[in-house]
Write a protein that holds these residues in place. Structure first.
Motif, PDB file in Angstrom:
ATOM      1  N   ARG A   1      38.194  33.440  75.312  1.00 37.13           N
ATOM      2  CA  ARG A   1      36.984  33.956  74.662  1.00 37.13           C
ATOM      3  C   ARG A   1      35.778  33.809  75.573  1.00 37.13           C
ATOM      4  N   ASN A   2      35.663  32.660  76.196  1.00 38.28           N
ATOM      5  CA  ASN A   2      34.518  32.421  77.079  1.00 38.28           C
ATOM      6  C   ASN A   2      34.503  33.403  78.238  1.00 38.28           C
ATOM      7  N   GLU A   3      35.684  33.727  78.758  1.00 36.42           N
ATOM      8  CA  GLU A   3      35.758  34.671  79.865  1.00 36.42           C
ATOM      9  C   GLU A   3      35.362  36.072  79.393  1.00 36.42           C
TER      10      GLU A   3
ATOM     11  N   PRO B   1      28.488  39.883  77.173  1.00 37.31           N
ATOM     12  CA  PRO B   1      27.843  38.955  76.236  1.00 37.31           C
ATOM     13  C   PRO B   1      27.828  39.431  74.779  1.00 37.31           C
ATOM     14  N   ALA B   2      28.034  40.727  74.539  1.00 37.07           N
ATOM     15  CA  ALA B   2      28.053  41.230  73.154  1.00 37.07           C
ATOM     16  C   ALA B   2      29.171  40.588  72.345  1.00 37.07           C
ATOM     17  N   TYR B   3      30.233  40.132  73.028  1.00 40.21           N
ATOM     18  CA  TYR B   3      31.329  39.450  72.321  1.00 40.21           C
ATOM     19  C   TYR B   3      30.955  38.030  71.915  1.00 40.21           C
TER      20      TYR B   3
ATOM     21  N   THR C   1      32.201  40.198  66.086  1.00 45.72           N
ATOM     22  CA  THR C   1      31.098  40.227  67.048  1.00 45.72           C
ATOM     23  C   THR C   1      30.571  41.638  67.269  1.00 45.72           C
ATOM     24  N   GLU C   2      29.408  41.692  67.888  1.00 45.83           N
ATOM     25  CA  GLU C   2      28.813  42.975  68.264  1.00 45.83           C
ATOM     26  C   GLU C   2      29.720  43.732  69.224  1.00 45.83           C
ATOM     27  N   GLY C   3      30.377  43.014  70.123  1.00 45.31           N
ATOM     28  CA  GLY C   3      31.266  43.664  71.074  1.00 45.31           C
ATOM     29  C   GLY C   3      32.412  44.387  70.391  1.00 45.31           C
ATOM     30  N   GLU C   4      32.984  43.772  69.345  1.00 50.50           N
ATOM     31  CA  GLU C   4      34.075  44.410  68.607  1.00 50.50           C
ATOM     32  C   GLU C   4      33.591  45.660  67.865  1.00 50.50           C
ATOM     33  N   ILE C   5      32.402  45.598  67.304  1.00 48.83           N
ATOM     34  CA  ILE C   5      31.865  46.744  66.576  1.00 48.83           C
ATOM     35  C   ILE C   5      31.567  47.900  67.523  1.00 48.83           C
TER      36      ILE C   5
END
Length: 478
Positions: A384-386, A392-394, A405-409
């Motif tokens: 996850r950290n990677e 960073p959206a994740y 998270t925003e990254g998934e959306i």
């Protein structure tokens, strides 16, 4: 006017499974869907069960396609990256006098070719499921049964079909079908289409589509089923799908875990006339609570987080209507339970039928696999950290209940056939499916949708069409 070799009407799990199979071949295929996304009808509101196949009449389409679909589903879930768990099911016999009915179900399952079926005594059942009713006398255990995410399964079929060249036309309702020199002319609310072959996978509207072209009329009755979904804190109350002995209107009210960790109870079975009648009722939900309590004790019903209803397409003949019913017109009608379980086999069957009829050649560049969105909850902390370091959206949590998270959306919106509404995001990411039922996250999800789709907030909808959330917003605020 657009010309295609094959047009599939309906983008539910059946239509998308067929589209995926046809995308193997050198032919021009499109899917017409009246709603704004895939998985907007029966496929979005069901029990999410992959049935073993012991219930259907031996030799029926339901029996044959259920058993074959069950055999296919595990490898498909790996190829197309959607969640599936083979957790098994139990059919409870709560009365010694009904034991012969349980034995008949076992015999039917053996005749249908189901592997591993066993009849368990009371003590064996209680060891497996301590929370089933104290009245349990025996149970039919089917280890090949499973649970799946119907949203992700349908979306996976659709994305893979799209990647392999199938076109999808949404908000495109079929108004008329007639013969012409090229085969079929289909008139929709958004223009005309030509096709050499039509595949009818229109769910509860499959009779309407069929009756446009055939003198041998079909009649489909919408059979409404109401459900209650419980919070993940109740997800381990049972570890397998729990049924009671089936009756006239189907398999009865079940209690089952879901692949996402919730507990689901339902459905009812009421025949209605309205093909859009997906409202819940006080009487229906009360029946769900009462009937589920007969098979499983101490269900924590205070943990119910939402209720919903779905429609099953019940055809008068009580079986799937599958095959070429008119020349160059193929029906996939009456696809009620076990339709979700049967969908992979229906896709395979119709794909083979069309391939042989039109002598289609296989593509040399067919892509058989598909990768879903990153499963952050299934990652290690290091993974996850990677991912967050790369994007960073994740690391920006939008839906706190489901930790989305925003990254998934953003991924859900940008993917092939991406989300265009709040429900589209919900089906792909589970944002809004948790305990607060989007009470906190919906404004932020709307902002992301508006930004990614380059629309105003007023244009963002819950589920397409006129389902706008807000009007007349203050431009100084947004």
């Amino acid at each position: 006017m657009e010309n295609y070799d094959v047009i599939i009407i309906g983008a539910g799990v059946t239509g998308t499974a067929i589209a995926r199979e046809l995308s193997r071949y050198q032919c021009k295929v499109c899917v017409l869907e009246r709603e704004e996304d895939v998985c907007c009808g029966t496929s979005k509101a069901n029990s999410a069960i992959i049935h073993a196949g012991y219930d259907a009449e031996p030799g029926s389409w339901k029996a044959r396609l259920n058993v074959r679909g069950n055999e296919m589903i595990e490898s498909l879930s790996k190829e197309l990256d959607f969640p599936f768990k083979r957790d098994g099911s139990l059919v409870l016999c709560l009365d010694k006098n009904a034991y012969q009915d349980l034995k008949k179900l076992y015999d039917r399952g053996i005749e249908n070719g189901i592997k591993g079926l066993q009849i368990l005594n009371r003590d064996e059942v209680l060891v497996m499921e301590p929370n089933v009713s104290d009245k349990v006398y025996a149970a039919l255990y089917a280890p090949t049964a499973g649970i799946v995410c119907p949203f992700h399964m349908t979306i996976a079929f659709a994305e893979n079909a799209y990647t392999n060249g199938v076109s999808f036309h949404f908000n495109t309702e079929v108004k008329q079908i007639e013969r012409d020199a090229k085969g079929w002319k289909i008139t929709t609310g958004r223009g005309e289409y030509n096709a050499k072959c039509i595949v009818n996978a229109a769910g509860v509207y499959a009779d309407k589509i069929h009756n446009m072209v055939s003198e041998k009329k079909l009649h489909i009755t919408p059979r409404k089923g109401e459900y209650c979904l419980l919070d993940k804190s109740a997800g381990n109350h049972v570890r397998r799908t729990i049924f009671t002995l089936p009756g006239k209107f189907g398999k009865g009210v079940l209690v089952t875990p879901t692949v996402h960790g919730n507990l689901l109870i339902g459905p009812t079975a009421v025949d209605i006339e309205n093909k859009e009648g997906v409202n819940t009722t006080r009487d229906g939900l009360q029946q769900v609570l009462e009937k589920s309590a007969e098979s499983v004790k101490n269900i924590p019903t205070r943990q119910v987080i939402t209720s919903f209803a779905g429609l099953r397409a019940h055809e008068d003949g009580d079986d799937f209507v599958i095959g070429e019913t008119e020349n160059d017109f193929i029906d996939c009608a009456g696809i009620e339970s076990p339709g979700l379980s049967s969908a992979p086999a229906i896709g395979e069957m119709i794909g083979n039928l069309v391939q042989k009829k039109y002598d289609l050649k296989e593509k040399t560049d067919f892509i058989s696999t598909r990768t879903g969105m990153p499963d952050l909850n299934g990652m290690t902390i290091q993974e996850r950290n990677e991912l967050i370091r790369q994007n960073p959206a994740y690391g920006n949590i939008i839906c706190r209940c489901e930790m989305v998270t925003e990254g998934e959306i953003i991924d859900a919106i940008r993917r092939p056939l991406g989300a265009k509404s709040l429900d589209g995001v919900k089906r792909r990411t589970r944002a809004g499916m948790g305990r607060c039922q989007s009470g906190f996250c919906s404004p932020k999800v709307m902002e992301i949708l508006a930004r990614e789709l380059e629309k105003s907030m007023e244009e963002i909808t819950k589920s397409g069409g006129n389902s706008r959330i807000i009007e007349g917003i203050n431009k100084d605020v947004f």
